[in-house]
Scaffold this active site. Structure first.
Site, short mmCIF file in Angstrom:
data_model
loop_
_atom_site.label_atom_id
_atom_site.label_comp_id
_atom_site.label_asym_id
_atom_site.label_seq_id
_atom_site.Cartn_x
_atom_site.Cartn_y
_atom_site.Cartn_z
N SER A 5 -8.05 3.96 3.96
CA SER A 5 -7.46 4.03 2.64
C SER A 5 -7.52 5.47 2.10
O SER A 5 -6.90 6.37 2.67
CB SER A 5 -8.16 3.03 1.71
OG SER A 5 -7.43 2.84 0.52
N ASP A 40 -1.74 -6.58 3.31
CA ASP A 40 -2.50 -5.70 2.43
C ASP A 40 -1.86 -5.69 1.05
O ASP A 40 -0.67 -5.37 0.91
CB ASP A 40 -2.49 -4.29 3.04
CG ASP A 40 -3.45 -3.33 2.36
OD1 ASP A 40 -3.57 -3.37 1.12
OD2 ASP A 40 -4.06 -2.52 3.09
N HIS A 69 -6.71 -5.48 3.38
CA HIS A 69 -7.24 -4.13 3.19
C HIS A 69 -8.74 -4.06 3.41
O HIS A 69 -9.34 -3.01 3.24
CB HIS A 69 -6.93 -3.68 1.75
CG HIS A 69 -7.00 -2.21 1.52
ND1 HIS A 69 -6.06 -1.33 2.03
CD2 HIS A 69 -7.90 -1.44 0.83
CE1 HIS A 69 -6.36 -0.10 1.65
NE2 HIS A 69 -7.47 -0.13 0.94
#
Length: 277
Positions: A148, A224, A257
Protein backbone atom coordinates in the site's frame (compact mmCIF):
# COMPACT_ATOMS: atom_id res chain seq x y z
CA UNK A 1 21.44 0.97 19.06
CA UNK A 2 19.79 -1.23 21.62
CA UNK A 3 18.45 -4.71 20.85
CA UNK A 4 15.04 -4.84 22.52
CA UNK A 5 13.77 -8.25 21.33
CA UNK A 6 15.06 -11.52 19.92
CA UNK A 7 13.11 -14.64 18.98
CA UNK A 8 14.22 -17.88 17.36
CA UNK A 9 12.31 -18.43 14.11
CA UNK A 10 12.76 -21.06 11.36
CA UNK A 11 16.35 -21.60 12.42
CA UNK A 12 17.15 -17.91 12.25
CA UNK A 13 16.66 -14.92 14.52
CA UNK A 14 13.89 -12.31 14.56
CA UNK A 15 15.43 -9.16 16.06
CA UNK A 16 14.09 -5.75 17.04
CA UNK A 17 16.23 -2.67 17.62
CA UNK A 18 15.66 0.79 19.09
CA UNK A 19 17.85 3.77 18.29
CA UNK A 20 17.98 7.53 18.17
CA UNK A 21 17.48 8.73 14.60
CA UNK A 22 19.50 11.76 13.58
CA UNK A 23 17.49 12.06 10.36
CA UNK A 24 14.08 11.97 12.06
CA UNK A 25 15.12 13.62 15.35
CA UNK A 26 13.30 11.02 17.45
CA UNK A 27 13.63 7.50 18.81
CA UNK A 28 12.83 4.77 16.29
CA UNK A 29 12.45 1.00 16.18
CA UNK A 30 13.02 -1.43 13.32
CA UNK A 31 12.90 -5.22 12.93
CA UNK A 32 15.34 -7.56 11.18
CA UNK A 33 14.99 -11.23 10.38
CA UNK A 34 18.33 -12.99 9.98
CA UNK A 35 18.05 -16.41 8.30
CA UNK A 36 20.12 -19.36 9.54
CA UNK A 37 22.62 -18.78 6.72
CA UNK A 38 23.64 -15.49 8.38
CA UNK A 39 25.51 -17.51 11.01
CA UNK A 40 28.03 -18.46 8.30
CA UNK A 41 28.45 -15.09 6.59
CA UNK A 42 26.80 -12.12 4.94
CA UNK A 43 23.42 -12.65 3.29
CA UNK A 44 21.40 -10.55 0.81
CA UNK A 45 18.77 -8.25 2.26
CA UNK A 46 15.17 -7.34 1.44
CA UNK A 47 13.75 -4.08 2.79
CA UNK A 48 10.01 -4.17 3.51
CA UNK A 49 8.02 -0.93 3.78
CA UNK A 50 4.63 -1.19 5.47
CA UNK A 51 1.43 0.74 4.88
CA UNK A 52 -0.77 3.28 6.62
CA UNK A 53 -1.22 2.85 10.40
CA UNK A 54 1.46 0.13 10.60
CA UNK A 55 4.60 -0.10 12.71
CA UNK A 56 7.63 -2.34 12.10
CA UNK A 57 5.79 -5.21 13.80
CA UNK A 58 2.76 -5.74 11.52
CA UNK A 59 4.68 -7.44 8.72
CA UNK A 60 6.86 -9.37 11.15
CA UNK A 61 3.93 -10.94 12.99
CA UNK A 62 1.34 -11.33 10.21
CA UNK A 63 2.99 -12.00 6.85
CA UNK A 64 4.74 -15.30 7.58
CA UNK A 65 7.78 -14.15 5.61
CA UNK A 66 10.39 -15.73 7.89
CA UNK A 67 9.77 -19.25 6.59
CA UNK A 68 10.56 -18.21 3.02
CA UNK A 69 13.41 -15.90 4.01
CA UNK A 70 15.01 -18.85 5.83
CA UNK A 71 14.58 -21.12 2.81
CA UNK A 72 16.24 -18.61 0.47
CA UNK A 73 18.81 -17.24 2.91
CA UNK A 74 17.61 -13.61 2.80
CA UNK A 75 17.55 -11.08 5.63
CA UNK A 76 14.38 -8.97 5.90
CA UNK A 77 14.45 -5.45 7.36
CA UNK A 78 11.17 -3.77 8.37
CA UNK A 79 11.29 -0.13 9.52
CA UNK A 80 8.47 1.85 11.11
CA UNK A 81 6.24 3.92 8.82
CA UNK A 82 6.80 7.37 10.35
CA UNK A 83 8.71 9.22 13.05
CA UNK A 84 7.31 8.69 16.54
CA UNK A 85 7.21 10.45 19.89
CA UNK A 86 5.47 13.12 21.90
CA UNK A 87 7.15 15.94 19.98
CA UNK A 88 6.25 14.53 16.55
CA UNK A 89 3.15 16.24 15.08
CA UNK A 90 0.15 14.17 14.02
CA UNK A 91 -2.85 14.84 11.81
CA UNK A 92 -4.70 17.77 13.42
CA UNK A 93 -8.03 15.92 13.00
CA UNK A 94 -6.58 12.64 14.25
CA UNK A 95 -7.17 10.90 10.92
CA UNK A 96 -5.36 7.61 10.27
CA UNK A 97 -4.21 8.43 6.73
CA UNK A 98 -1.77 11.22 7.61
CA UNK A 99 0.84 12.02 10.28
CA UNK A 100 1.84 9.29 12.71
CA UNK A 101 1.95 5.95 10.91
CA UNK A 102 1.74 7.71 7.55
CA UNK A 103 5.13 9.16 6.64
CA UNK A 104 4.70 8.30 2.92
CA UNK A 105 8.46 7.79 2.55
CA UNK A 106 9.15 11.41 1.55
CA UNK A 107 11.20 14.24 3.05
CA UNK A 108 8.73 16.87 4.26
CA UNK A 109 9.54 20.47 3.39
CA UNK A 110 6.53 22.17 5.02
CA UNK A 111 6.08 23.13 8.68
CA UNK A 112 5.42 21.60 11.13
CA UNK A 113 6.28 18.33 9.36
CA UNK A 114 9.75 19.29 8.10
CA UNK A 115 11.47 18.82 11.46
CA UNK A 116 10.77 15.10 11.77
CA UNK A 117 9.15 13.65 8.64
CA UNK A 118 12.18 12.59 6.57
CA UNK A 119 11.31 8.95 5.97
CA UNK A 120 12.90 8.97 2.51
CA UNK A 121 16.35 9.79 3.91
CA UNK A 122 15.80 7.38 6.78
CA UNK A 123 15.09 4.41 4.50
CA UNK A 124 17.64 5.30 1.82
CA UNK A 125 20.58 6.37 4.01
CA UNK A 126 20.36 6.09 7.79
CA UNK A 127 18.67 2.71 8.18
CA UNK A 128 20.93 0.77 5.76
CA UNK A 129 23.98 2.13 7.59
CA UNK A 130 22.59 0.97 10.93
CA UNK A 131 21.71 -2.47 9.55
CA UNK A 132 25.16 -2.88 7.99
CA UNK A 133 26.80 -2.10 11.33
CA UNK A 134 24.59 -4.46 13.35
CA UNK A 135 23.92 -7.38 10.99
CA UNK A 136 25.81 -9.66 8.56
CA UNK A 137 24.15 -8.40 5.37
CA UNK A 138 25.61 -7.88 1.91
CA UNK A 139 24.65 -4.33 0.90
CA UNK A 140 25.55 -5.07 -2.72
CA UNK A 141 22.65 -7.54 -2.90
CA UNK A 142 19.59 -5.56 -1.90
CA UNK A 143 15.92 -5.63 -2.90
CA UNK A 144 12.89 -3.65 -1.76
CA UNK A 145 9.18 -4.39 -1.36
CA UNK A 146 6.14 -3.04 0.46
CA UNK A 147 2.39 -2.83 0.89
CA UNK A 148 0.00 0.00 0.00
CA UNK A 149 1.76 3.22 1.13
CA UNK A 150 4.85 1.02 1.49
CA UNK A 151 4.42 -0.24 -2.06
CA UNK A 152 4.47 3.39 -3.16
CA UNK A 153 7.61 3.83 -1.06
CA UNK A 154 9.31 0.74 -2.47
CA UNK A 155 8.76 1.70 -6.09
CA UNK A 156 9.61 5.39 -5.73
CA UNK A 157 12.78 4.67 -3.72
CA UNK A 158 13.89 2.00 -6.20
CA UNK A 159 13.19 4.25 -9.18
CA UNK A 160 14.99 7.22 -7.64
CA UNK A 161 18.13 5.26 -6.70
CA UNK A 162 19.48 3.43 -9.76
CA UNK A 163 22.15 0.89 -8.94
CA UNK A 164 20.97 0.44 -5.34
CA UNK A 165 18.49 -2.42 -5.73
CA UNK A 166 18.37 -5.58 -7.83
CA UNK A 167 14.57 -5.97 -7.82
CA UNK A 168 11.39 -4.31 -6.57
CA UNK A 169 7.93 -5.61 -5.71
CA UNK A 170 4.73 -4.50 -4.02
CA UNK A 171 1.35 -5.59 -2.75
CA UNK A 172 -1.57 -3.23 -3.42
CA UNK A 173 0.67 -0.18 -3.98
CA UNK A 174 -0.55 3.40 -4.12
CA UNK A 175 0.52 3.68 -7.73
CA UNK A 176 0.06 7.41 -8.30
CA UNK A 177 -0.18 9.76 -5.30
CA UNK A 178 -0.78 12.55 -7.82
CA UNK A 179 -4.09 10.90 -8.71
CA UNK A 180 -5.65 9.76 -5.42
CA UNK A 181 -7.01 11.34 -2.21
CA UNK A 182 -4.42 9.71 0.08
CA UNK A 183 -1.58 11.05 -2.03
CA UNK A 184 -3.05 14.51 -2.47
CA UNK A 185 -3.51 14.88 1.28
CA UNK A 186 -0.09 13.55 2.24
CA UNK A 187 2.03 15.17 -0.44
CA UNK A 188 0.11 18.43 -0.26
CA UNK A 189 0.80 18.71 3.46
CA UNK A 190 4.36 17.35 3.46
CA UNK A 191 5.60 19.00 0.26
CA UNK A 192 3.34 22.01 -0.29
CA UNK A 193 1.22 23.00 -3.28
CA UNK A 194 3.80 22.48 -6.05
CA UNK A 195 2.63 19.35 -7.85
CA UNK A 196 5.95 19.16 -9.71
CA UNK A 197 7.53 18.36 -6.35
CA UNK A 198 4.93 15.64 -5.86
CA UNK A 199 5.84 14.05 -9.19
CA UNK A 200 9.29 13.23 -7.81
CA UNK A 201 7.49 10.77 -5.50
CA UNK A 202 4.97 9.34 -7.98
CA UNK A 203 5.77 5.85 -9.28
CA UNK A 204 4.01 6.39 -12.59
CA UNK A 205 5.82 9.66 -13.32
CA UNK A 206 9.17 8.17 -12.30
CA UNK A 207 8.67 4.99 -14.32
CA UNK A 208 8.09 6.93 -17.55
CA UNK A 209 11.58 8.44 -17.34
CA UNK A 210 13.47 5.61 -15.61
CA UNK A 211 16.88 4.78 -17.09
CA UNK A 212 17.33 1.62 -15.02
CA UNK A 213 14.72 -1.09 -15.54
CA UNK A 214 14.56 -3.38 -12.51
CA UNK A 215 12.66 -6.67 -12.42
CA UNK A 216 9.32 -5.62 -10.90
CA UNK A 217 6.39 -7.61 -9.50
CA UNK A 218 3.04 -6.29 -8.23
CA UNK A 219 0.18 -8.30 -6.73
CA UNK A 220 -3.21 -6.64 -6.38
CA UNK A 221 -6.42 -8.16 -5.07
CA UNK A 222 -9.48 -7.43 -7.19
CA UNK A 223 -11.70 -7.35 -4.06
CA UNK A 224 -9.61 -4.58 -2.47
CA UNK A 225 -11.96 -1.85 -1.26
CA UNK A 226 -9.31 0.81 -2.00
CA UNK A 227 -8.67 -0.41 -5.55
CA UNK A 228 -10.52 2.15 -7.65
CA UNK A 229 -10.21 5.32 -5.59
CA UNK A 230 -6.74 5.06 -4.07
CA UNK A 231 -4.53 2.39 -5.68
CA UNK A 232 -5.20 2.49 -9.44
CA UNK A 233 -2.81 -0.20 -10.69
CA UNK A 234 -3.93 0.42 -14.25
CA UNK A 235 -1.99 3.70 -14.16
CA UNK A 236 1.21 1.86 -13.25
CA UNK A 237 0.58 -0.70 -15.98
CA UNK A 238 0.11 2.10 -18.52
CA UNK A 239 3.31 3.84 -17.39
CA UNK A 240 5.25 0.57 -17.60
CA UNK A 241 3.90 -0.16 -21.07
CA UNK A 242 4.79 3.28 -22.41
CA UNK A 243 8.30 3.09 -20.93
CA UNK A 244 9.02 -0.53 -21.81
CA UNK A 245 9.43 -1.29 -18.12
CA UNK A 246 9.48 -5.01 -17.18
CA UNK A 247 6.54 -4.95 -14.76
CA UNK A 248 4.53 -8.06 -13.97
CA UNK A 249 1.14 -7.03 -12.56
CA UNK A 250 -0.97 -9.89 -11.21
CA UNK A 251 -4.62 -9.28 -10.35
CA UNK A 252 -5.60 -11.84 -7.72
CA UNK A 253 -9.33 -12.76 -7.77
CA UNK A 254 -11.19 -12.39 -4.47
CA UNK A 255 -8.31 -10.99 -2.40
CA UNK A 256 -8.61 -7.81 -0.36
CA UNK A 257 -6.15 -5.28 1.15
CA UNK A 258 -5.32 -7.24 4.29
CA UNK A 259 -2.36 -9.23 5.55
CA UNK A 260 -4.30 -12.39 4.67
CA UNK A 261 -3.60 -11.36 1.07
CA UNK A 262 0.06 -10.63 1.77
CA UNK A 263 0.56 -13.93 3.60
CA UNK A 264 -0.92 -15.78 0.62
CA UNK A 265 1.70 -14.51 -1.85
CA UNK A 266 4.71 -13.40 0.20
CA UNK A 267 6.44 -16.67 -0.67
CA UNK A 268 6.21 -15.77 -4.36
CA UNK A 269 7.71 -12.34 -3.71
CA UNK A 270 10.63 -13.62 -1.69
CA UNK A 271 11.36 -16.26 -4.34
CA UNK A 272 11.16 -13.52 -6.99
CA UNK A 273 13.71 -11.41 -5.15
CA UNK A 274 15.92 -14.42 -4.38
CA UNK A 275 16.22 -15.12 -8.10
CA UNK A 276 17.76 -11.68 -8.61
CA UNK A 277 19.82 -11.50 -5.40
Amino acid sequence: MEKIAENRCFGGRQLRYQHRSAVLDCDMTFSVYLPPQAAQGKVPVLYWLSGLTCTDENFVTKAGAQRYAAEHGIAVVAPDTSPRGGDVPDDPQGAWDFGLGAGFYVNATEDPWAKHYHMYDYVVSELPSLVADACPVDASRTAISGHSMGGHGAFTIALKNPGRFRSVSAFSPICSPLACPWGEKALGNYLGDDRDAWAAHDSCALMRTAEEKLPALVDQGDADNFLQEQLKPQLLAQAASSAGYPLELRMQPGYDHSYFFIASFIGDHIAFHAAHL
